[in-house]
Design a protein around this motif. Structure first.
Motif, mmCIF file in Angstrom:
data_model
loop_
_atom_site.group_PDB
_atom_site.id
_atom_site.type_symbol
_atom_site.label_atom_id
_atom_site.label_comp_id
_atom_site.label_asym_id
_atom_site.label_seq_id
_atom_site.Cartn_x
_atom_site.Cartn_y
_atom_site.Cartn_z
ATOM 1 N N LYS A 249 0.825 -1.212 0.000
ATOM 2 C CA LYS A 249 0.000 0.000 0.000
ATOM 3 C C LYS A 249 0.858 1.261 0.000
ATOM 4 O O LYS A 249 0.445 2.297 -0.495
ATOM 5 C CB LYS A 249 -0.896 0.022 1.256
ATOM 6 C CG LYS A 249 -2.009 -1.002 1.239
ATOM 7 C CD LYS A 249 -3.146 -0.563 0.322
ATOM 8 C CE LYS A 249 -4.213 -1.640 0.269
ATOM 9 N NZ LYS A 249 -5.385 -1.249 -0.491
ATOM 10 N N THR A 250 2.016 1.190 0.634
ATOM 11 C CA THR A 250 2.876 2.368 0.738
ATOM 12 C C THR A 250 4.217 2.023 0.105
ATOM 13 O O THR A 250 5.138 1.596 0.781
ATOM 14 C CB THR A 250 3.065 2.774 2.224
ATOM 15 O OG1 THR A 250 1.794 2.813 2.861
ATOM 16 C CG2 THR A 250 3.744 4.127 2.346
ATOM 17 N N PRO A 251 4.330 2.202 -1.190
ATOM 18 C CA PRO A 251 5.581 1.824 -1.857
ATOM 19 C C PRO A 251 6.679 2.846 -1.612
ATOM 20 O O PRO A 251 6.406 3.969 -1.186
ATOM 21 C CB PRO A 251 5.190 1.783 -3.334
ATOM 22 C CG PRO A 251 3.999 2.669 -3.458
ATOM 23 C CD PRO A 251 3.349 2.776 -2.110
ATOM 24 N N GLY A 252 7.906 2.422 -1.852
ATOM 25 C CA GLY A 252 9.029 3.369 -1.847
ATOM 26 C C GLY A 252 9.675 3.631 -0.503
ATOM 27 O O GLY A 252 10.601 4.430 -0.412
ATOM 28 N N LEU A 253 9.190 2.979 0.571
ATOM 29 C CA LEU A 253 9.831 3.191 1.870
ATOM 30 C C LEU A 253 11.222 2.575 1.848
ATOM 31 O O LEU A 253 11.390 1.440 1.433
ATOM 32 C CB LEU A 253 9.003 2.524 2.981
ATOM 33 C CG LEU A 253 7.589 3.071 3.185
ATOM 34 C CD1 LEU A 253 6.839 2.209 4.198
ATOM 35 C CD2 LEU A 253 7.642 4.515 3.650
ATOM 36 N N SER A 254 12.209 3.324 2.295
ATOM 37 C CA SER A 254 13.572 2.782 2.317
ATOM 38 C C SER A 254 14.470 3.692 3.144
ATOM 39 O O SER A 254 14.288 4.911 3.166
ATOM 40 C CB SER A 254 14.115 2.683 0.889
ATOM 41 O OG SER A 254 15.514 2.434 0.925
ATOM 42 N N VAL A 255 15.457 3.102 3.783
ATOM 43 C CA VAL A 255 16.407 3.926 4.536
ATOM 44 C C VAL A 255 17.212 4.802 3.582
ATOM 45 O O VAL A 255 17.807 5.796 4.004
ATOM 46 C CB VAL A 255 17.364 3.058 5.392
ATOM 47 C CG1 VAL A 255 16.574 2.312 6.458
ATOM 48 C CG2 VAL A 255 18.163 2.079 4.553
ATOM 49 N N LYS A 256 17.218 4.451 2.324
ATOM 50 C CA LYS A 256 17.936 5.270 1.336
ATOM 51 C C LYS A 256 17.285 6.647 1.156
ATOM 52 O O LYS A 256 17.884 7.553 0.590
ATOM 53 C CB LYS A 256 17.985 4.555 -0.022
ATOM 54 C CG LYS A 256 18.849 3.307 0.011
ATOM 55 C CD LYS A 256 18.721 2.510 -1.280
ATOM 56 C CE LYS A 256 19.292 1.106 -1.111
ATOM 57 N NZ LYS A 256 18.584 0.105 -1.919
ATOM 58 N N ASN A 257 16.045 6.804 1.631
ATOM 59 C CA ASN A 257 15.343 8.088 1.494
ATOM 60 C C ASN A 257 15.791 9.137 2.511
ATOM 61 O O ASN A 257 15.404 10.295 2.412
ATOM 62 C CB ASN A 257 13.828 7.889 1.680
ATOM 63 C CG ASN A 257 13.239 6.958 0.650
ATOM 64 O OD1 ASN A 257 13.760 6.835 -0.454
ATOM 65 N ND2 ASN A 257 12.149 6.284 1.007
ATOM 66 N N LEU A 258 16.544 8.710 3.540
ATOM 67 C CA LEU A 258 16.882 9.628 4.627
ATOM 68 C C LEU A 258 17.699 10.829 4.139
ATOM 69 O O LEU A 258 18.635 10.677 3.355
ATOM 70 C CB LEU A 258 17.686 8.882 5.709
ATOM 71 C CG LEU A 258 16.885 8.345 6.901
ATOM 72 C CD1 LEU A 258 15.771 7.416 6.437
ATOM 73 C CD2 LEU A 258 17.791 7.633 7.893
ATOM 74 N N ARG A 259 17.325 12.031 4.604
ATOM 75 C CA ARG A 259 18.032 13.269 4.280
ATOM 76 C C ARG A 259 18.293 14.037 5.570
ATOM 77 O O ARG A 259 17.474 13.978 6.500
ATOM 78 C CB ARG A 259 17.171 14.165 3.367
ATOM 79 C CG ARG A 259 16.836 13.585 2.000
ATOM 80 C CD ARG A 259 18.045 13.560 1.061
ATOM 81 N NE ARG A 259 17.721 12.825 -0.161
ATOM 82 C CZ ARG A 259 17.903 11.515 -0.348
ATOM 83 N NH1 ARG A 259 18.411 10.767 0.621
ATOM 84 N NH2 ARG A 259 17.598 10.925 -1.493
ATOM 85 N N ALA A 260 19.395 14.791 5.615
ATOM 86 C CA ALA A 260 19.703 15.603 6.788
ATOM 87 C C ALA A 260 18.513 16.509 7.090
ATOM 88 O O ALA A 260 17.922 17.086 6.170
ATOM 89 C CB ALA A 260 20.960 16.428 6.538
ATOM 90 N N GLY A 261 18.154 16.603 8.358
ATOM 91 C CA GLY A 261 17.022 17.429 8.767
ATOM 92 C C GLY A 261 15.754 16.625 8.991
ATOM 93 O O GLY A 261 14.826 17.090 9.655
ATOM 94 N N ASP A 262 15.677 15.413 8.445
ATOM 95 C CA ASP A 262 14.495 14.556 8.666
ATOM 96 C C ASP A 262 14.305 14.292 10.162
ATOM 97 O O ASP A 262 15.269 14.239 10.924
ATOM 98 C CB ASP A 262 14.672 13.207 7.945
ATOM 99 C CG ASP A 262 14.463 13.316 6.433
ATOM 100 O OD1 ASP A 262 14.044 14.394 5.960
ATOM 101 O OD2 ASP A 262 14.736 12.317 5.735
#
Lengths: 333, 333
Positions: free
Chosen positions: B149-162
């Protein structure tokens, strides 16, 4: 990797990560698994088939296979018998503290080989470690997910006159395990029949409605599986005793140990029931595969004795073969 | 049903059938399971999510839950954290000879209740029995299948400030298990947080790309999970120590026993990472659920120290919190 499993390898911390990254991922590498997230995302379809099995076989290595090969075949075969084309497998191990990593490696290699042979991907997994004396080396759970290819298979399809076919000799696996446990008691050259039935099952699916049902006779053996076919049914089954294929070595061992090969587990055999007019085609399909080359018809469905499996001897006398009640041989899978 | 498990119940014969038909099917009755074939056929979708877990928690009953509830929550949560809406569950039990059937029943009831609460169907299963001394009462494997249902979740998405958000106090489950094992050592009122996170996770999915990743901090706890987020990454994470919610009773028990609550397993908590602009919306969504009512931001992603988790005290000093190496508390799940 150290030599033996310690509780730390089940911690979810660094050692668990080491076990996963060094022993598991290199073997089963694929896009879904390599994400190493807790769940695998895989392609699906309109209808999926799902099956689970835990494997506690003792000993873990036996002639013809090991717990790794068995844990792939068992689930591949369950999904295949349900009419599915298995695609994905989960793999969960419970290790006992002190179990040698060399054996873990050997078992994982065997899983990898068998998965490749069966065309199935390990996409998610789990490892737990229990203290010494709280397990027995290694227990494995596999759960398989496949796409439904042969819909409508059910024991409810059975009709009087349908043919009962078995893909090869029965009782090999149970006998091989028994011998591996009692090496000093009897000596005989019997190997487990442990093998994936995926290709044969998919090929049989081409028979359409003439294929009534398929099943792999594991725990409880041929006789228990056939009893399950006719429970609460208006059909019975009659087998010709001298048509049931049993290897001579298996017969001999069973005689000595007081076991009945009809109740011993197979792990690479299938029983299928077909319409009478499809019998020859079914045998042809099965005999095309090395694992089905000695496929043979062993009996038929009858309306004469509903709910009862009767085994007819060459002399014409019959005996009733009920479902296995207790366990003649625990921990064979 | 007899009072205690015997090896016969793992035979695949009459007693196994009795166990299944009398104790399991009545509880989980649904069309797919009731077929009692070896594989379950269920509706699928374009992308499915699959996850497996074996549960070996000791003791099997503990304040706030039991191995049954845990075995449903664990897999429901793994599928949920991967962005899936879990639909189907397999259930495989390894029973130790001599385990009381009353306990089997109590555990199955708990599985049924939790599965109902989480909106998941048990569609296939397996039961094995091992000899006394080759297990520890009961081990359970569940494998879950859901629709993505929620595609694209990944630790690779992390950005400074998150922002790093946790849905409630950490360390409850690990502490509850520890206390259940050492009832005479310390007395404290701590319950496992064990709960299904399905609804909260699905609701958070509405944040779209602003939701970077979700994870339930089970074995290894909060600190190990956050370390996994930033392994081989150009991001680090900084937590504010006094923002991390830990119940006073958990703190006290941890002080006495020399444990660190940041490394203790939770079984009903989630960590999520969101874009800074989605922080408030995420907190609002979580706090709408009883299981997320004390959700709070505990830190953020930084580019300052890639790959490293730093915990900053109120005084401004920081300490590095590495991944758990060994096991501070085995068999908590």
């Amino acid at each position: 990797m150290e030599e033996f499993v310690t509780l730390d390898y089940g911690s979810g911390g660094g050692k668990t990560a080491k076990l996963i990254s060094e022993m598991i991922v290199p073997l089963f590498s694929n896009e879904a698994l390599n994400e190493l997230s807790d769940g695998a995302v895989v392609d699906g379809a309109d209808k999926i088939v799902m099956s689970t099995d835990s494997f506690v076989v003792s000993p873990v290595f036996f002639p013809g296979g090991d717990i790794g090969k068995l844990s792939v075949c068992g689930t591949v075969n369950d999904v295949s018998m349900a009419g599915g084309e298995i695609k994905y497998l989960s793999l969960a191990c419970i290790l006992e503290e002190g179990f040698p990593f060399a054996d873990v490696k050997r078992i994982l290699d065997s899983i990898q080989r068998t998965a490749e042979e069966a065309g199935v991907m390990v996409v998610t997994g789990d490892t737990k470690v229990v203290e010494r004396g709280r397990g027995d080396g290694i227990y494995i759970n596999t759960t398989g997910v496949g796409v439904l290819k042969t819909p409508g298979l059910s024991v409810k399809n059975l009709r009087a006159g349908d043919k009962i076919i078995v893909s090869g000799p029965v009782g090999d696996h149970g006998t091989a395990i028994m011998l591996a446990r009692n090496a000093n008691l009897v000596e005989a050259d019997v190997k487990s029949d442990c093998a994936p039935l995926k290709r044969m099952a998919l090929a049989l699916g081409g028979l359409g409605k003439d294929l009534r049902v398929m099943r792999d006779p594991t725990r409880g053996g041929l006789a228990t599986t056939l009893n399950e076919f006719i429970e609460d049914s208006e059909c019975g089954i009659e087998l010709k005793e001298d048509a049931i294929p049993v290897r001579p070595a298996v017969s001999t061992v069973c005689d000595i140990l007081g076991l009945d090969p009809l109740y011993l587990a197979c792990e690479g055999r299938m029983i299928c029931v077909t319409a009478p007019e499809a019998e020859e085609r079914a045998l042809e399909i099965l005999r095309n595969f090395p694992e089905g080359e000695s496929a043979v018809t062993i009996g038929e469905v009858t309306s004469a004795h509903p709910g009862t499996l009767v085994i007819r001897t060459a002399l014409g006398t019959g005996r009733i073969a009920n479902k296995l009640a207790g366990d003649q041989l625990p921990r064979i899978c």
